[in-house]
Design a protein around this motif. Sequence first.
Motif, PDB file in Angstrom:
ATOM      1  N   VAL A 141     -12.106   3.258   5.518  1.00 31.68           N
ATOM      2  CA  VAL A 141     -11.811   3.945   4.265  1.00 31.68           C
ATOM      3  C   VAL A 141     -12.841   3.578   3.208  1.00 31.68           C
ATOM      4  N   LEU A 147       0.849  -1.192   0.000  1.00 32.85           N
ATOM      5  CA  LEU A 147       0.000   0.000   0.000  1.00 32.85           C
ATOM      6  C   LEU A 147       0.884   1.242   0.000  1.00 32.85           C
ATOM      7  N   ARG A 148       0.634   2.167  -0.923  1.00 28.56           N
ATOM      8  CA  ARG A 148       1.380   3.425  -0.999  1.00 28.56           C
ATOM      9  C   ARG A 148       0.451   4.584  -0.643  1.00 28.56           C
ATOM     10  N   GLN A 149       0.947   5.539   0.139  1.00 25.92           N
ATOM     11  CA  GLN A 149       0.134   6.684   0.531  1.00 25.92           C
ATOM     12  C   GLN A 149       0.540   7.927  -0.236  1.00 25.92           C
ATOM     13  N   LYS A 152      -3.450  -2.022   6.964  1.00 29.13           N
ATOM     14  CA  LYS A 152      -2.376  -1.060   6.752  1.00 29.13           C
ATOM     15  C   LYS A 152      -2.834   0.379   7.013  1.00 29.13           C
ATOM     16  N   VAL A 153      -4.061   0.689   6.630  1.00 30.41           N
ATOM     17  CA  VAL A 153      -4.562   2.058   6.809  1.00 30.41           C
ATOM     18  C   VAL A 153      -4.948   2.296   8.267  1.00 30.41           C
ATOM     19  N   VAL A 180      -8.884   4.285  -0.673  1.00 31.61           N
ATOM     20  CA  VAL A 180      -7.894   3.390  -1.284  1.00 31.61           C
ATOM     21  C   VAL A 180      -8.326   3.109  -2.709  1.00 31.61           C
ATOM     22  N   TYR A 185      -4.651   6.501  -1.025  1.00 34.70           N
ATOM     23  CA  TYR A 185      -3.779   5.328  -0.946  1.00 34.70           C
ATOM     24  C   TYR A 185      -3.916   4.558  -2.260  1.00 34.70           C
ATOM     25  N   PRO A 210     -10.752   9.265   3.749  1.00 30.85           N
ATOM     26  CA  PRO A 210      -9.609   8.528   3.184  1.00 30.85           C
ATOM     27  C   PRO A 210     -10.097   7.458   2.216  1.00 30.85           C
ATOM     28  N   GLN A 222      -4.165  12.139   1.159  1.00 33.05           N
ATOM     29  CA  GLN A 222      -5.287  11.396   1.735  1.00 33.05           C
ATOM     30  C   GLN A 222      -5.645  10.158   0.906  1.00 33.05           C
ATOM     31  N   TYR A 265       2.903  13.622  -7.725  1.00 39.88           N
ATOM     32  CA  TYR A 265       3.513  12.606  -6.861  1.00 39.88           C
ATOM     33  C   TYR A 265       4.696  11.863  -7.494  1.00 39.88           C
TER      34      TYR A 265
END
Length: 450
Positions: free
Chosen positions: A240, A87-89, A235-236, A393, A94, A391, A92, A370
């Motif tokens: 979400v 998981l990449r953030q 992970k978060v 994903v 993911y 948030p 807000q 990003y």
Amino acid sequence: MLYKSTRCGVKNISFKDAVMMGLATDGGLIVPEFVPKYDPQSIKNKNFKSIAFDIFKLYIDDIKEDDVLELIEKSYSTFDDDEITPLRQFGQFYILELFHGPTYAFKDIALQFLGNLFEHILKKRNQTLNILGATSGDTGSAAIYGLKGKKNVKVFILYPQNGVSLTQELQMCDIDDENVFPIAVNGTFDDCQYIIKEIFKDAAFKEKYHLGSINSINFARILAQIVYYYYAFLKVEKNVAFSVPTGNFGDIFAGFLAKLMGLPIEKLILATNENDILYRFVCFGEYAKNQVKKTLSPSMDIQVASNFERYLYYLYDQNCSKVKDLMQEFNKNGKLVFNDKILQIQSDFSAYRVSDEEILQTIKDFYGKYNYIIDPHTACGVKSIIDESIPAVCLATAHPAKFSQAIEKALGFSAPMPQNLAKLSTKKRKFKEDNSVEAVEHFIKEHAIS
């Protein structure tokens, strides 16, 4: 745990029989007799494989636990990231990277498992199997990589000629294994899917040639996809929304089942491209065929969603007679209207439709902000959560290098090519058929394993 059909004609079958049946013999889809609960608090400090084992145990009681563990280890040893689905953030947002398997697409997560599961069952039963599937791009290569070289199995994959990316076609065709048959059909993905369903409806032909399915109509694929919703939640560490690029309704249906199991998903956002039958269903309560449009996100160029029937089963409180009537009506008229259920549908999902122009702009904007490249399918998901205040994903369904044309158009350069993709350069095994059931049946007769 026993399984049954969404159309009443099959019931009380085991998990292994459900896997081998694929599409139910009555034309429906296989579902579990009940949806078990899995407390998200119980996943703390667990890794992907441990969560998979916990969830699989709830649905599989006719395979020894040690064998299930071995299947999990074998299936995910082929991934190039230890987390399987990292998981990449990004602020807000993911991004859940589902493309670290051997074909760099989310389909690997289910199809590596399903390929090993088939081999396990066939060995135990001393049987052979001919796998028949249709693909809009990623399913075909993932199925081939999950089944190539396996004993007692041959795999026939139908895909639309000129309807997949060059990389996707190379992944299916640049294969030496003699148990693999990629078939280019003169038509759309929906034509391929229609052929598959018509062949499976022929019970005598299916039995004679020991046919099985790897498409998302096979419940084992849905089961494997539930896992990464729980893993992302771990992970978060907070509730979400999930934004899911989807054409066949399988990936987001796995999220729907995860929610029924107890995962506190705030919202399931259904992201489509211009082939928007699912968007129209959620927003207007109408499920109606249109012509398939060719887009920059070809894996979603679909008008008839394979897993839609499974959702109808739960929408109508598991009333299989009602589902059977609805599917007969749809097959006859190509349209269903759900005015009486629109509020329930919109409580289960929200939906967003993304054009090719928006896909390109989203890829460009996300990279500019990003320094991270997303593929055109993932771009549909990202675009769909821009206005979300909670948030969210986004499921990243494929490595961007698989869709170099869209990336170059958006950014002016190609995404870095993984070494295994860069090695693809020929089309060794490719067979052409017209878009008729008879032609494909004839091909199977000539090449099937007995």
